[in-house]
Structures are given as C-alpha cells and as structure tokens.
Design a protein around this motif. Structure first.
Motif, PDB file in Angstrom:
ATOM      1  N   ILE A 104     100.377  49.123  54.679  1.00  0.00           N
ATOM      2  CA  ILE A 104     100.252  50.409  54.494  1.00  0.00           C
ATOM      3  C   ILE A 104      99.002  51.147  55.423  1.00  0.00           C
ATOM      4  O   ILE A 104      99.093  52.205  55.528  1.00  0.00           O
ATOM      5  CB  ILE A 104      99.755  50.750  52.743  1.00  0.00           C
ATOM      6  N   ARG A 105      98.388  50.106  56.118  1.00  0.00           N
ATOM      7  CA  ARG A 105      97.230  50.421  56.723  1.00  0.00           C
ATOM      8  C   ARG A 105      97.752  50.799  58.385  1.00  0.00           C
ATOM      9  O   ARG A 105      96.946  51.286  59.066  1.00  0.00           O
ATOM     10  CB  ARG A 105      96.181  49.711  56.709  1.00  0.00           C
ATOM     11  N   GLY A 106      99.071  50.112  58.603  1.00  0.00           N
ATOM     12  CA  GLY A 106      99.099  50.300  59.922  1.00  0.00           C
ATOM     13  C   GLY A 106     100.652  49.832  60.263  1.00  0.00           C
ATOM     14  O   GLY A 106     101.251  49.044  59.443  1.00  0.00           O
ATOM     15  N   PRO A 107     101.165  49.972  61.587  1.00  0.00           N
ATOM     16  CA  PRO A 107     102.328  49.553  62.098  1.00  0.00           C
ATOM     17  C   PRO A 107     102.417  47.959  62.079  1.00  0.00           C
ATOM     18  O   PRO A 107     101.641  47.182  62.092  1.00  0.00           O
ATOM     19  CB  PRO A 107     102.473  50.069  63.293  1.00  0.00           C
ATOM     20  N   ALA A 108     103.600  47.645  62.212  1.00  0.00           N
ATOM     21  CA  ALA A 108     104.102  46.329  62.549  1.00  0.00           C
ATOM     22  C   ALA A 108     103.177  45.671  63.740  1.00  0.00           C
ATOM     23  O   ALA A 108     103.516  46.345  64.691  1.00  0.00           O
ATOM     24  CB  ALA A 108     105.448  46.013  62.718  1.00  0.00           C
ATOM     25  N   ARG A 109     102.605  44.463  63.503  1.00  0.00           N
ATOM     26  CA  ARG A 109     101.944  43.829  64.636  1.00  0.00           C
ATOM     27  C   ARG A 109     102.181  42.338  64.473  1.00  0.00           C
ATOM     28  O   ARG A 109     101.990  41.935  63.430  1.00  0.00           O
ATOM     29  CB  ARG A 109     100.434  44.143  64.828  1.00  0.00           C
ATOM     30  N   PRO A 110     101.917  41.569  65.830  1.00  0.00           N
ATOM     31  CA  PRO A 110     102.055  40.266  65.846  1.00  0.00           C
ATOM     32  C   PRO A 110     100.632  39.517  65.329  1.00  0.00           C
ATOM     33  O   PRO A 110      99.526  40.265  65.407  1.00  0.00           O
ATOM     34  CB  PRO A 110     102.286  39.615  67.264  1.00  0.00           C
ATOM     35  N   VAL A 111     100.657  38.544  64.284  1.00  0.00           N
ATOM     36  CA  VAL A 111      99.419  37.978  63.812  1.00  0.00           C
ATOM     37  C   VAL A 111      99.230  36.558  64.100  1.00  0.00           C
ATOM     38  O   VAL A 111     100.375  35.887  64.084  1.00  0.00           O
ATOM     39  CB  VAL A 111      99.333  38.272  62.256  1.00  0.00           C
ATOM     40  N   GLU A 112      98.219  36.065  64.485  1.00  0.00           N
ATOM     41  CA  GLU A 112      98.130  34.798  64.545  1.00  0.00           C
ATOM     42  C   GLU A 112      97.118  33.891  63.783  1.00  0.00           C
ATOM     43  O   GLU A 112      97.042  32.557  63.788  1.00  0.00           O
ATOM     44  CB  GLU A 112      97.314  34.431  66.191  1.00  0.00           C
ATOM     45  N   SER A 113      96.509  34.640  62.866  1.00  0.00           N
ATOM     46  CA  SER A 113      95.960  34.042  61.758  1.00  0.00           C
ATOM     47  C   SER A 113      95.668  34.912  60.252  1.00  0.00           C
ATOM     48  O   SER A 113      96.133  36.290  60.590  1.00  0.00           O
ATOM     49  CB  SER A 113      94.543  33.800  62.344  1.00  0.00           C
ATOM     50  N   VAL A 114      95.307  34.227  59.275  1.00  0.00           N
ATOM     51  CA  VAL A 114      94.905  35.242  58.208  1.00  0.00           C
ATOM     52  C   VAL A 114      93.978  36.183  58.369  1.00  0.00           C
ATOM     53  O   VAL A 114      94.084  37.436  58.066  1.00  0.00           O
ATOM     54  CB  VAL A 114      94.620  34.465  56.897  1.00  0.00           C
ATOM     55  N   HIS A 115      93.071  35.840  59.436  1.00  0.00           N
ATOM     56  CA  HIS A 115      91.889  36.662  59.953  1.00  0.00           C
ATOM     57  C   HIS A 115      92.844  38.194  60.183  1.00  0.00           C
ATOM     58  O   HIS A 115      92.180  39.365  60.160  1.00  0.00           O
ATOM     59  CB  HIS A 115      91.205  36.239  61.254  1.00  0.00           C
ATOM     60  N   ASP A 116      93.779  38.179  61.220  1.00  0.00           N
ATOM     61  CA  ASP A 116      94.482  39.121  61.864  1.00  0.00           C
ATOM     62  C   ASP A 116      94.836  39.963  60.719  1.00  0.00           C
ATOM     63  O   ASP A 116      94.870  41.202  60.863  1.00  0.00           O
ATOM     64  CB  ASP A 116      95.702  38.658  62.669  1.00  0.00           C
ATOM     65  N   VAL A 117      95.360  39.267  59.598  1.00  0.00           N
ATOM     66  CA  VAL A 117      96.104  40.140  58.511  1.00  0.00           C
ATOM     67  C   VAL A 117      94.950  41.115  57.889  1.00  0.00           C
ATOM     68  O   VAL A 117      94.888  42.028  57.572  1.00  0.00           O
ATOM     69  CB  VAL A 117      96.861  39.289  57.454  1.00  0.00           C
ATOM     70  N   ALA A 118      93.891  40.127  57.822  1.00  0.00           N
ATOM     71  CA  ALA A 118      92.702  40.698  56.876  1.00  0.00           C
ATOM     72  C   ALA A 118      92.101  41.839  57.743  1.00  0.00           C
ATOM     73  O   ALA A 118      91.545  42.815  57.075  1.00  0.00           O
ATOM     74  CB  ALA A 118      91.553  39.549  56.759  1.00  0.00           C
ATOM     75  N   ILE A 119      92.073  41.977  59.023  1.00  0.00           N
ATOM     76  CA  ILE A 119      91.460  42.799  59.756  1.00  0.00           C
ATOM     77  C   ILE A 119      92.364  44.290  59.783  1.00  0.00           C
ATOM     78  O   ILE A 119      92.024  45.415  59.480  1.00  0.00           O
ATOM     79  CB  ILE A 119      91.387  42.525  61.215  1.00  0.00           C
ATOM     80  N   GLN A 120      93.483  43.949  59.891  1.00  0.00           N
ATOM     81  CA  GLN A 120      94.570  44.937  59.660  1.00  0.00           C
ATOM     82  C   GLN A 120      94.463  45.684  58.325  1.00  0.00           C
ATOM     83  O   GLN A 120      94.608  46.771  58.307  1.00  0.00           O
ATOM     84  CB  GLN A 120      95.985  44.411  59.809  1.00  0.00           C
ATOM     85  N   ILE A 121      94.265  45.126  57.755  1.00  0.00           N
ATOM     86  CA  ILE A 121      94.064  45.776  56.024  1.00  0.00           C
ATOM     87  C   ILE A 121      92.627  46.088  55.551  1.00  0.00           C
ATOM     88  O   ILE A 121      92.624  47.326  55.238  1.00  0.00           O
ATOM     89  CB  ILE A 121      94.804  44.763  55.087  1.00  0.00           C
ATOM     90  N   TYR A 122      91.784  45.361  55.975  1.00  0.00           N
ATOM     91  CA  TYR A 122      90.542  45.718  55.328  1.00  0.00           C
ATOM     92  C   TYR A 122      89.381  45.881  56.319  1.00  0.00           C
ATOM     93  O   TYR A 122      88.384  45.892  56.071  1.00  0.00           O
ATOM     94  CB  TYR A 122      90.181  44.338  54.417  1.00  0.00           C
ATOM     95  N   GLY A 123      89.714  45.655  57.967  1.00  0.00           N
ATOM     96  CA  GLY A 123      88.552  45.942  58.533  1.00  0.00           C
ATOM     97  C   GLY A 123      87.863  44.723  59.050  1.00  0.00           C
ATOM     98  O   GLY A 123      88.000  43.755  58.389  1.00  0.00           O
TER      99      GLY A 123
END
Ligand SMILES: Cc1cc2nc3c(=O)[nH]c(=O)nc-3n(C[C@H](O)[C@H](O)[C@H](O)COP(=O)(O)OP(=O)(O)OC[C@H]3O[C@@H](n4cnc5c(N)ncnc54)[C@H](O)[C@@H]3O)c2cc1C
Length: 543
Positions: A193-212
């Motif tokens: 809900i915070r942003g468009p589809a993006r490739p991710v390489e780690s859980v970190h990437d997902v966490a950044i996308q959602i929580y900064g």
C-alpha cells in the motif's frame, strides 16, 4: 451449528453472520459430522462449530473430538443455555482448560448482546488470520518458485499482520505487477500500500518499502528514548514512554512481537480470557504505541552502540542509519538455539523453521511434520501444526514431557490423535531436493529416516547481545545484569544502578534479555512499563 431444534434460537442469534458466511443448522453430533464431511469433500472450509452444551447423541467433549478429526482448523464454541448455566459451568470450564473447545459462552438473553458477538468475531478473526487466505490484501508478491527468501518475506508479513498473497508471474495480477515494475525486473516483486511493485532481494528491502529506514530521521535529532527490540518488553516501554511524553523510537531487527509474536495462542495474559494470538497482541500494542507518537523501524538490527553519558547522547547504529538517544532500553530478548546437523542451514525457510512459524503451518496441510523440543512453545506449535499437518511428531531427549511442558498442553495434546511423542530421541539428519523431505531420528542407537516436510526447532533460547559494548555487564550465560546484580565495582558513588538500570548509566534492560527475568509475556511487558519512570529520572538529570 448444533442445536436441539433446527432453525431455532441459536440460528437466529447468528443471523447477522449470514451475509458473509454460510450458516448450517443440525440437530445431532452425527449429523454435524456428516455435514462437515460433505462440506470439506466439496472443497468448502468450516470456520466455526457452535454447539449447545447438551447434545442428544454425544457429550460435547466427544462431539468436538469427532468434528475436530473432520475439520482440525475450525474454531469451536459451546453456548450454554442460561437456565442450565450453573450446572454446566464446572463441566464446561474443565473442557475449556483441557483445550477441547476454544470458548464457552452464555447464550444471549436478548438482542444485540455485543459481548457475545465480540467473542464470536474474535474466534472468526483468529481463524481468518491463521487459516483462511486473506480477503483483503495490503501486500502482493510475485514469485514463481518457493525459496528461502519468499518464505522469509511471507513469514515477516504475517508476523507484521500484513495480509498478503503470492501470485505466479503468468497470473493476471502477476502480469500487471511485472508491467508496473518493468519487464526486466527480477522476481520476486513486492507491491504494498506504500508503493509500486519493485524487485526485492531481502526482507530488509520489503521492510524499507513499507516502514522506511532509520536514516529517515534527521541526523541532528536526539530522541529521548531508543528501544532495541519490539517484543512485549519493548512494546510496553514504547507505549508507556510515548504516552508519558518521551520522543520514542523502536528499532526491531525482525518483526514486531518478538517471541510472543510467534505464539499461536497466549492463554495466560491478563485480560484476555479466551486467549489471544501473539501476533494480534503485538499488532495491537504497536498501534497503541504509534497512537502516542512512537516511530518504529522494522527489519533493522542494532549493530552497535557508541556510549554517551549525561552530557552526550548514546549513538545507536544500524546498517540503515544511526539514532541518537538520551536513554536506551535494551529489550532484545532471546533467540532459539540452532540445531547442529549437516545441511540444515540450506533448508532453513524451506521446511526447516526456528520457532512456531505460523505462516508455514498453513502450507503443510496433509504433510508429516516434526517438532523438536519439549517446552511450552513446542507444545503450542504442535497443537497449531496438527490443525494442518497429517502427523506431528514431537522429538524430545527426555523420557517424558511432564518435566518440561505445562500439564494443560500435555492434556490438550492427548486429545489430538495426529500428535505423537518420540521420547529419548534426537534429530541427527535432514535432507531433501531443494526443500525438506526427510529427517533422521536417532532413538536408543537406532537411526530411522522418516518423511517430513516440516521441521520446527524450539530448542530453548539464548540471549543475543554481542552488539552491546563490553561495559554493559552480563552474567556467565550472556544475560544483561541490572540493579543490585551489577558487580559492585561498576556501581557509581557506591550505589547500585536502579532496578532495571545496567552497569552503564542511561542504558536499561527489560524482558527476557535481563538476567533473572521471568521469561513470560506479562513479566516482560511489566518490566517495559516499569522502566519508564527510571528513564524519566535519568533524563531529569541529563542536559
Ligand atoms: C512459541 C512461543 C510461545 C510462547 N508462549 C507464551 C505464553 O503463552 N505465555 C507467556 O507468558 N509467554 C510465552 N512465551 C514467552 C514470551 O513470548 C517471552 O517471554 C516474551 O516474548 C519476552 O519478551 P521480550 O520483549 O523480552 O523479548 P522477545 O519477545 O524475545 O523480543 C525481543 C525482540 O528484540 C528483537 N531484537 C533482537 N536483537 C535485536 C537487535 N540487535 N536489534 C533490534 N532488535 C533486536 C527480536 O527480533 C525480537 O523481536 C512464548 C515464547 C515462544 C517462543
């Protein structure tokens, strides 16, 4: 829904659910069993069995036992007629304590009995979050193969209470998200809900996308309180700190909730008579802390602290930025011990899980599962897994569970035929082609290879605080010393630190990481709230 007369009072009471669920009324335990079998055979799911306390052809105990065999995942509710409540109460309470059903309630005596319906909604919500596919999606992932990465992303999202679904690249949603990310973007992709589809390489990437990231905070900002860890202790410190006016930041390495967040049902936390899943408790506490202004950064382990003092803030480092804080509360809990067996690291997340891994349970429907460990967390995990798996074997080194597991869990497990215990045994080998397919269990010198698609390791816990400076003193097992337990040579002016204060002024420790702590949710959250006046007193003396 089991009632003496089809279509009577009980069905009326449930009329409000008819829009979102199919309601079926039956008049005997046998009829219910047959109907449930038909629904399952036709590909349907059953969310909730509701029964009156007295049935014509079976005791409620026996009836729920039989229905559980047909549908192990359904929630189970007994409604006692108010005219029979006193005589039923003792009998029903006993069944509840033994886990034969999830709740018993007095039937509503009038319309709009919202207490009754709150309990029903809680059961449905618990079923919805642990069994059903989410109806609402806030995160979508596109992936074609199951890897350790996709498993850990799903586990992270589940523990964060983010309803998510994975789509293959050839599906309609998959194709739309690939177009959004660009045709060359590698999988997996994540859209939130915070942003468009993006490739991710780690859980970190997902966490950044959602929580900064922590470096989203202005570099010169000094917060009053930085909390390391968002288990019950850290969450309580955040709620009380922020509500008492402290600028508060929480840094969490994995997912909010800590160990408690992996618990399928916490039954002994004050104020939740029907129990609450650890994930839901954690999400509520997080929302409460956010309401008071706490900022959370999730997916960022604290890697070190440069100590400040009464004149200078402490500087807390993560790979995603630093946070400057006048006071630090260490609430980093404990982690499960690893099983030392060749090849196990490669299968972690691909059938091998540390902790109860609530997400993985759903994916093990119809498979054989092994749980290693004899504590309460292993018992809870086995009960949850038995809702899905065709067999659950608990492997323990000791001869009996009674020495290490609470009686109520042993009792509940004795009613679940899918669970068996393998005493005086240990797992000595694991293997599979790309994901776990078998484990080897040694019992009395004999090694047996058995099929297993899930291996859950609940091996007891150890503190993990290598990131803390040496001057924050620990006991011989690595737990942080506080108050009078801090050696005298580290006391300032001949006085011990405050009860939750460590050997370094302005650094406090709460919850399971603290030497001598009780290792329970209530104790951890109690310490998290009790530390706030001590932080206030410390801040009162700093510049
Ligand atoms: C499966 C299971 C079931 C349980 N059931 C019950 C129960 O029914 N009732 C009960 O009372 N207790 C139960 N417990 C015990 C209870 O969950 C713990 O006592 C409680 O969670 C401790 O809280 P805590 O906040 O101190 O630590 P934790 O819950 O361990 O939380 C610590 C948090 O700190 C984070 N962290 C660690 N290192 C870092 C770092 N360097 N940087 C940032 N973050 C970090 C971790 O990721 C974690 O989220 C259960 C435990 C488990 C595992």
């Amino acid at each position: 829904m089991m009632s003496e007369e089809r279509g009577d009072f009980l069905l009326d009471e449930f009329g409000r659910y008819a829009r979102d669920y199919d309601l079926h009324a039956t008049t005997s335990a046998k009829e219910t069993e047959e109907l449930a079998g038909d629904i399952v055979a036709a590909g349907g799911q059953i969310a909730l069995f509701v029964s009156e306390s007295v049935l014509p052809d079976a005791s409620v105990y026996e009836a729920f036992q039989r229905w559980r065999v047909v549908v192990p995942t359904a929630r189970r509710l007994v409604t006692a007629h108010w005219s029979r409540f006193t005589e039923d109460a003792i009998r029903l309470r006993e069944g509840l304590a033994k886990g034969k059903y999830d709740a018993y309630l007095l039937m509503p005596r009038g319309v709009r009995d919202e207490e009754f319906h709150t309990a029903v909604c809680e059961l449905l919500s618990d079923w919805g979050s642990t069994v059903a596919q989410p109806e609402v999606e806030t995160v979508r992932m596109v992936a074609d193969v199951d890897t350790a990465l996709t498993a850990s992303i799903r586990d992270f999202l589940d523990r964060m209470g983010m309803p998510a679904r994975t789509y293959p690249s050839h599906s309609e949603v998959g194709r739309a998200l690939i177009e959004e990310a660009g045709p060359d973007a590698p999988l997996p992709l994540v859209q939130s809900i915070r942003g468009p589809a993006r490739p991710v390489e780690s859980v970190h990437d997902v966490a950044i996308q959602i929580y900064g990231r922590p470096d989203d905070i202005e570099v010169d900002t000094v917060v009053d309180l930085a909390i390391v860890g968002a288990g019950p202790a850290g969450l309580a410190a955040a709620v009380y700190g922020a509500s008492e006016g402290l600028t508060t930041i929480v840094l969490e390495s994995e997912a909010v909730g800590g160990q408690a967040g992996t618990s399928s049902m916490i039954r002994n936390y004050l104020g939740f008579p029907r129990g609450i899943s650890g994930m839901r408790l954690a999400q509520r506490a997080r929302n409460q802390a956010i309401r008071f202004g706490t900022r959370f950064f999730t997916g960022w382990p604290v890697t070190s602290i440069d100590l400040g003092g009464s004149e200078q803030p402490h500087v807390v480092h993560t790979d995603g930025g630093t946070v400057r804080a006048k006071a630090v509360v260490v609430a980093s809990g404990v982690r499960y011990r690893k099983l030392r067996v060749p090849g196990i690291e490669d299968l972690t997340g691909l059938g091998v899980y540390y902790g109860s891994a609530m997400t993985a349970a759903r994916e093990l429907e119809g498979y054989d599962v092994v749980v290693v460990g004899g504590g309460n967390s292993a018992g809870q995990a086995a009960i949850h897994l038995a809702r899905f798996a065709s067999s659950v074997t608990i492997v323990i080194r000791r001869a009996h569970l009674a020495e290490t597991m609470s009686a109520y869990l042993i009792n509940e497990m004795s009613f679940i035929p899918r669970i068996e215990v393998s005493p005086e045994s240990e797992v000595v080998g694991v293997g599979g082609d790309g994901r776990l397919e078998w484990v080897e269990v040694a019992t009395g010198g004999e090694v047996e290879r058995r099929s297993a698609n899930g291996l859950f390791l609940l091996l007891g816990a150890e503190p993990f605080c290598d990131w803390l400076p040496e001057s924050v003193q620990r006991d011989e097992r690595g737990f942080v010393l506080t108050g009078r337990d801090v050696p005298k040579d580290a006391w300032a002016d001949g006085l011990p630190p405050e009860s939750l204060g460590t050997s370094v002024p302005g650094i406090f420790a709460v919850g399971d990481i603290r030497a001598g702590s009780m290792k329970r949710v209530a104790a951890a959250s109690g310490e998290g709230s009790s530390v706030v006046p001590l932080v206030h007193a410390w801040l009162g003396g700093t510049s």
